[in-house]
Design a protein around this motif. Structure first.
Motif, short mmCIF file in Angstrom:
data_model
loop_
_atom_site.label_atom_id
_atom_site.label_comp_id
_atom_site.label_asym_id
_atom_site.label_seq_id
_atom_site.Cartn_x
_atom_site.Cartn_y
_atom_site.Cartn_z
N GLU A 160 0.80 -1.23 0.00
CA GLU A 160 0.00 0.00 0.00
C GLU A 160 0.83 1.28 0.00
N LEU A 161 2.15 1.16 0.04
CA LEU A 161 2.98 2.36 -0.02
C LEU A 161 2.80 3.07 -1.36
N VAL A 162 2.84 4.41 -1.30
CA VAL A 162 2.75 5.23 -2.50
C VAL A 162 4.11 5.88 -2.74
N LEU A 163 4.58 5.82 -3.98
CA LEU A 163 5.86 6.44 -4.33
C LEU A 163 5.58 7.81 -4.95
N ILE A 164 6.18 8.84 -4.35
CA ILE A 164 5.95 10.21 -4.80
C ILE A 164 7.27 10.82 -5.27
#
Length: 222
Positions: free
Chosen positions: A177-181
């Motif tokens: 569920e991690l989001v890469l920004i």
């Protein structure tokens, strides 16, 4: 011959196993299993031996150096060269020559294209799905994590969880569920000054590599 061919039957449409040539039952079964896996995961890289997390960590260290080096080229210490040939090369992350390794952009570019087609947030789960395009590869979870870390490092993405920085990322475990920004980096002079000041004023030790996640870590600590 017809009798031999009917000794092996498969219920999977399209899969036509060949009669194994192994001298023992164990070897024959291993050959059949290899055929089945090749059919299920046609693009699975052919690693020369077992892929261990400790070895993946050493490979990532060299890949990281290469990504930050001019032209993606680095000299590799003699003990690490076999690992780069056994792991990085089959994964198409670069070419290990006699002494030097040259990083290749295939994976960062492939994942970036897949994310652009998909739209929306760049999540770890989405990156894992993108790795299976255009044909299944059946990569072990730790190898997928290596590719995610390479993608993040090369593209200067920071890991976020519920809107905040997240640093608990390892080859053993990266949460889906991690989001890469994508993150703007400080100029080299500013980054060096920030590291020096963090050490002098707060006694902090920060990884000197100018990356999105190291920058987030510094901000978090200060």
């Amino acid at each position: 011959e017809d009798l031999l061919e009917t000794q092996i039957m498969c219920l999977q449409p399209g899969f036509k196993p060949r009669l194994p040539q192994g001298a023992t039952m164990e070897k024959a079964f291993a050959q059949l299993l290899g055929q089945a896996l090749a059919f299920q995961y046609p693009d699975h890289p052919e690693f020369d031996g077992e892929v261990r997390i400790t070895d993946l960590g050493k490979v990532f260290g060299e890949l990281r150096r290469a990504m930050h080096a001019e032209n993606g080229r680095i000299d590799v210490d003699s003990p690490l060269r076999p690992l780069m040939r056994q792991i990085a090369q089959p994964l198409k992350l670069g070419e290990m020559h006699e002494r030097h390794f040259i990083f290749k952009l295939d994976w960062p570019q492939h994942l970036a294209r897949e994310m652009a087609k998909r739209g929306g947030d760049v999540t770890v789960a989405a990156l894992r799905e993108a790795m299976e395009q255009p044909r299944p590869k059946g990569l072990p979870n730790a190898v997928q994590n290596l590719l995610i870390m390479v993608f993040a490092e090369h593209g200067q993405y920071a890991y976020n969880f519920h809107g905040g920085p997240f640093s608990d990322v390892t080859l053993k475990d990266i949460r889906d569920e991690l989001v890469l920004i994508k993150q703007e980096l400080a100029e080299p002079e500013q980054w060096k000054a920030a590291i020096d000041n963090a050490g002098a004023l707060f006694g902090l030790t920060v990884n000197p590599l100018r990356t999105a996640n190291n920058q987030n870590d510094l901000e978090k600590q200060v």
